[in-house]
Design a protein around this motif. Structure first.
Motif, PDB file in Angstrom:
ATOM      1  N   UNK A  32       6.181  34.522  12.455  1.00  0.00           N
ATOM      2  CA  UNK A  32       6.356  33.770  11.213  1.00  0.00           C
ATOM      3  C   UNK A  32       5.699  32.396  11.272  1.00  0.00           C
ATOM      4  N   UNK A  33       5.620  31.797  12.446  1.00  0.00           N
ATOM      5  CA  UNK A  33       4.939  30.499  12.579  1.00  0.00           C
ATOM      6  C   UNK A  33       3.474  30.587  12.190  1.00  0.00           C
ATOM      7  N   UNK A  34       2.842  31.707  12.517  1.00  0.00           N
ATOM      8  CA  UNK A  34       1.440  31.899  12.132  1.00  0.00           C
ATOM      9  C   UNK A  34       1.304  32.061  10.622  1.00  0.00           C
ATOM     10  N   UNK A  35       2.261  32.755   9.997  1.00  0.00           N
ATOM     11  CA  UNK A  35       2.211  32.921   8.547  1.00  0.00           C
ATOM     12  C   UNK A  35       2.471  31.589   7.848  1.00  0.00           C
ATOM     13  N   UNK A  36       3.418  30.831   8.331  1.00  0.00           N
ATOM     14  CA  UNK A  36       3.664  29.485   7.799  1.00  0.00           C
ATOM     15  C   UNK A  36       2.390  28.655   7.896  1.00  0.00           C
ATOM     16  N   UNK A  37       1.716  28.733   9.031  1.00  0.00           N
ATOM     17  CA  UNK A  37       0.477  27.987   9.244  1.00  0.00           C
ATOM     18  C   UNK A  37      -0.599  28.341   8.214  1.00  0.00           C
ATOM     19  N   UNK A  38      -0.673  29.595   7.807  1.00  0.00           N
ATOM     20  CA  UNK A  38      -1.658  29.995   6.793  1.00  0.00           C
ATOM     21  C   UNK A  38      -1.501  29.169   5.520  1.00  0.00           C
ATOM     22  N   UNK A  42      -6.437  33.549   7.698  1.00  0.00           N
ATOM     23  CA  UNK A  42      -6.180  34.818   8.386  1.00  0.00           C
ATOM     24  C   UNK A  42      -4.696  34.903   8.706  1.00  0.00           C
ATOM     25  N   UNK A  43      -4.033  35.822   8.031  1.00  0.00           N
ATOM     26  CA  UNK A  43      -2.616  36.027   8.274  1.00  0.00           C
ATOM     27  C   UNK A  43      -2.380  36.892   9.494  1.00  0.00           C
ATOM     28  N   UNK A  44      -1.176  36.789  10.037  1.00  0.00           N
ATOM     29  CA  UNK A  44      -0.823  37.631  11.188  1.00  0.00           C
ATOM     30  C   UNK A  44      -0.469  39.050  10.752  1.00  0.00           C
ATOM     31  N   UNK A  45      -0.702  39.986  11.636  1.00  0.00           N
ATOM     32  CA  UNK A  45      -0.214  41.355  11.448  1.00  0.00           C
ATOM     33  C   UNK A  45       1.273  41.333  11.789  1.00  0.00           C
ATOM     34  N   UNK A  46       2.097  41.926  10.931  1.00  0.00           N
ATOM     35  CA  UNK A  46       3.540  41.938  11.157  1.00  0.00           C
ATOM     36  C   UNK A  46       3.884  42.726  12.419  1.00  0.00           C
ATOM     37  N   UNK A  47       4.848  42.192  13.165  1.00  0.00           N
ATOM     38  CA  UNK A  47       5.358  42.883  14.343  1.00  0.00           C
ATOM     39  C   UNK A  47       6.880  42.811  14.328  1.00  0.00           C
ATOM     40  N   UNK A  48       7.557  43.950  14.343  1.00  0.00           N
ATOM     41  CA  UNK A  48       9.019  43.913  14.382  1.00  0.00           C
ATOM     42  C   UNK A  48       9.559  43.420  15.727  1.00  0.00           C
ATOM     43  N   UNK A  49       8.727  43.400  16.773  1.00  0.00           N
ATOM     44  CA  UNK A  49       9.195  43.007  18.100  1.00  0.00           C
ATOM     45  C   UNK A  49       8.770  41.594  18.512  1.00  0.00           C
ATOM     46  N   UNK A  50       7.943  40.930  17.696  1.00  0.00           N
ATOM     47  CA  UNK A  50       7.462  39.583  18.027  1.00  0.00           C
ATOM     48  C   UNK A  50       7.487  38.722  16.773  1.00  0.00           C
ATOM     49  N   UNK A  51       8.096  37.551  16.852  1.00  0.00           N
ATOM     50  CA  UNK A  51       8.188  36.654  15.699  1.00  0.00           C
ATOM     51  C   UNK A  51       6.853  35.932  15.501  1.00  0.00           C
ATOM     52  N   UNK A  66       0.117  42.876   2.600  1.00  0.00           N
ATOM     53  CA  UNK A  66      -0.556  44.122   2.252  1.00  0.00           C
ATOM     54  C   UNK A  66      -0.727  44.981   3.489  1.00  0.00           C
ATOM     55  N   UNK A  67      -1.977  45.198   3.849  1.00  0.00           N
ATOM     56  CA  UNK A  67      -2.298  46.079   4.973  1.00  0.00           C
ATOM     57  C   UNK A  67      -1.757  45.543   6.307  1.00  0.00           C
ATOM     58  N   UNK A  68      -1.477  44.228   6.383  1.00  0.00           N
ATOM     59  CA  UNK A  68      -0.948  43.654   7.627  1.00  0.00           C
ATOM     60  C   UNK A  68       0.550  43.901   7.774  1.00  0.00           C
ATOM     61  N   UNK A  69       1.179  44.525   6.765  1.00  0.00           N
ATOM     62  CA  UNK A  69       2.509  45.085   6.902  1.00  0.00           C
ATOM     63  C   UNK A  69       3.707  44.156   6.859  1.00  0.00           C
ATOM     64  N   UNK A  70       3.514  42.881   6.473  1.00  0.00           N
ATOM     65  CA  UNK A  70       4.658  41.965   6.450  1.00  0.00           C
ATOM     66  C   UNK A  70       5.614  42.401   5.345  1.00  0.00           C
ATOM     67  N   UNK A  71       6.910  42.523   5.619  1.00  0.00           N
ATOM     68  CA  UNK A  71       7.862  42.916   4.576  1.00  0.00           C
ATOM     69  C   UNK A  71       7.818  41.936   3.398  1.00  0.00           C
TER      70      UNK A  71
END
Length: 170
Positions: free
Chosen positions: A93-99, A82-91, A123-128
Motif C-alpha cells: 500500500x505504501x507504493x500505491x500511496x506513493x503513486x 507505475x502502480x504496484x501489483x497487488x499481493x495478498x501476502x505483502x503490504x 485493473x490488471x494489477x489486481x488491487x481490490x
C-alpha cells in the motif's frame, strides 16, 4: 482541493493533466495505459522513448511519476505513474500511496490546476477496488498540493460505486 467523481473515459477529460496508470516500460500497454497512448497519439510514445533513453533506462520505478506531453488528448500533460501489483501476502500500500503523492508532486511542478486520476493498480494489477478507492481518495485528500480539482475518472460501474462510497460525495 475539490474532489469529484466521473463515470467515463479518462482520455476524454479536459483537464490540465491526466494520470496514466503506466507499466514500468512507459511504452504503452493495456487498460488505461493503452487507451492514453492510442488516443494521445505518437507524441506521447516519442517522449516516453526519450525518457527511457535518458533517465529511465531500466523503466520507471513503482510508485514514481514522470510527465510527458498529452499529445492529442484534451489535456496538456500526461503524468505517468507505475502502480504496484497487488499481493495478498505483502503490504504494498505504501507504493500505491506513493503513486498518488508523486503524481501530485509532479502536477505541482507543472503548475497543474486540474488533474484526472484513474483507479491506479485496480485493473490488471489486481488491487481490490474498495481498498484502491480508500487509498486513492484518502491520499489525495491528505496530500498538500496546489491542485484545485482532483477528478477520479472511473470506467466501470463497480469502480465508480467503490469510489462513491469512500469519497462520501453527493
Amino acid at each position: 482541493m475539490k474532489i469529484s467523481l466521473v463515470r467515463g473515459d479518462i482520455t476524454e477529460q479536459a483537464v490540465d493533466a491526466v494520470v496514466n496508470a503506466a507499466n514500468s516500460s512507459l511504452l504503452g500497454g493495456g487498460g488505461v495505459d493503452g487507451a492514453i497512448h492510442r488516443r494521445g497519439g505518437p507524441e506521447i510514445l516519442d517522449e516516453c522513448r526519450k525518457l527511457r533513453a535518458s533517465h529511465y533506462g531500466g523503466g520507471l520505478p513503482t510508485g514514481q511519476a514522470v510527465a510527458t506531453t498529452a499529445g492529442r488528448l484534451p489535456a496538456r500533460w500526461v503524468i505517468h505513474t507505475v502502480g504496484p501489483v497487488y499481493s495478498p501476502s505483502e503490504d504494498r500500500s505504501g507504493q500505491l500511496i506513493s503513486c498518488y503523492r508523486e503524481s501530485l508532486r509532479v502536477a505541482d511542478e507543472l503548475g497543474v490546476g486540474t488533474i484526472a486520476f484513474p483507479a491506479v493498480s485496480a485493473g490488471i494489477y489486481g488491487w481490490p477496488m474498495d481498498d484502491a478507492a480508500r487509498i486513492a481518495v484518502g491520499t489525495v485528500r491528505a496530500t498538500s498540493t496546489q491542485v484545485v480539482e482532483a477528478r477520479f475518472v472511473l470506467f466501470a460501474d463497480d469502480a465508480y460505486a467503490a469510489f462513491e462510497r469512500v469519497a462520501g460525495l453527493p
